[in-house]
Scaffold this motif. Sequence first.
Motif, short mmCIF file in Angstrom:
data_model
loop_
_atom_site.label_atom_id
_atom_site.label_comp_id
_atom_site.label_asym_id
_atom_site.label_seq_id
_atom_site.Cartn_x
_atom_site.Cartn_y
_atom_site.Cartn_z
N CYS A 39 2.20 -11.40 9.71
CA CYS A 39 2.34 -10.18 10.23
C CYS A 39 2.81 -8.85 9.16
O CYS A 39 3.51 -9.15 8.63
N ARG A 40 2.31 -8.03 9.46
CA ARG A 40 2.40 -7.44 9.04
C ARG A 40 4.00 -6.27 8.49
O ARG A 40 4.41 -5.57 7.70
N ASP A 41 4.69 -6.65 9.61
CA ASP A 41 6.42 -6.33 9.48
C ASP A 41 6.55 -7.10 8.60
O ASP A 41 7.30 -6.76 6.82
N ARG A 75 -3.87 -2.38 4.02
CA ARG A 75 -4.62 -2.41 6.04
C ARG A 75 -3.41 -1.47 5.82
O ARG A 75 -3.78 -1.04 7.34
N CYS A 76 -2.19 -1.49 5.19
CA CYS A 76 -1.07 0.20 5.96
C CYS A 76 -2.23 1.25 6.02
O CYS A 76 -2.46 2.12 6.81
N VAL A 77 -3.35 1.10 4.92
CA VAL A 77 -3.80 3.08 5.35
C VAL A 77 -4.59 2.85 6.28
O VAL A 77 -5.01 4.03 6.78
N VAL A 78 -5.24 1.93 6.53
CA VAL A 78 -6.79 1.57 7.07
C VAL A 78 -6.27 2.19 8.72
O VAL A 78 -6.45 2.32 9.13
N THR A 83 5.79 1.47 11.47
CA THR A 83 7.04 0.73 12.55
C THR A 83 7.58 0.43 11.57
O THR A 83 7.98 1.73 10.26
N LEU A 84 9.09 -0.05 12.20
CA LEU A 84 10.07 -0.11 11.35
C LEU A 84 9.91 -0.29 9.69
O LEU A 84 10.83 -0.24 9.18
N GLY A 88 2.93 3.36 7.37
CA GLY A 88 1.17 3.97 7.75
C GLY A 88 0.82 4.74 6.84
O GLY A 88 1.63 4.38 6.06
N ARG A 89 -0.59 5.30 6.91
CA ARG A 89 -0.80 5.67 5.74
C ARG A 89 -0.67 6.45 5.20
O ARG A 89 -0.34 6.02 3.85
N PHE A 90 0.06 7.64 5.05
CA PHE A 90 1.34 8.20 3.92
C PHE A 90 2.02 7.93 3.38
O PHE A 90 1.52 7.63 2.10
N SER A 91 3.18 7.37 3.79
CA SER A 91 4.03 6.29 2.97
C SER A 91 3.34 5.24 1.81
O SER A 91 3.64 4.87 1.23
#
Length: 184
Positions: A39-41, A75-78, A83-84, A88-91
């Motif tokens: 779970c990415r969150d 994973r977040c960059v790709v 989400t909450l 995301g990519r930049f952060s």
Amino acid sequence: MDQNIGIGCADLVSAMERWYDSGTKAPLEQVHAWMASDCRDAQGYLWDCLFEHPGRLEAPDISEIVAFGSCYLERCVVENSETLYADGRFSACDTLRAWFQRAWNKREEQSTTIVVLRDLLARLCCRGDEQITDVVMTAVLEHLFIQPEIREFFRAWEQEPMLASVYRDALTLSDTWDVFEEGR
């Protein structure tokens, strides 16, 4: 930013929030279970705890933290689906920059971490995705390359066909910071 967390993750993230709000220290077995989640969150919530509030949990070995954090941030960059709880990519790239800088400042004990992060940045730039390469350059490399020692640490990229232009462009971007600072 999408305020909804992924399907199937709500219960896990809620349990993590209840733990955090309780003020107790999470045992290592629980941290490992959270690290194993897809779970990415939940990964984002845990990464924030590991990165910003490490005293709140029994810390895994540094190699486990590096493996977990680098996989989560890649994973977040790709995926670039903020989400909450998940970056995301930049952060995610901003976090990579901050993490690299922290590790660099302690490089005698964090040398493996800075190599892993440099290799992760190279892997991201070699994907052939221009948007990913641009955000790695602007959110990470141009800020890191202000320091001459870090430029030198990345210098081997000049010899890599897929990384040479990224290295040169990031140098150019970081040099604009010098011009900006002189003009202040």
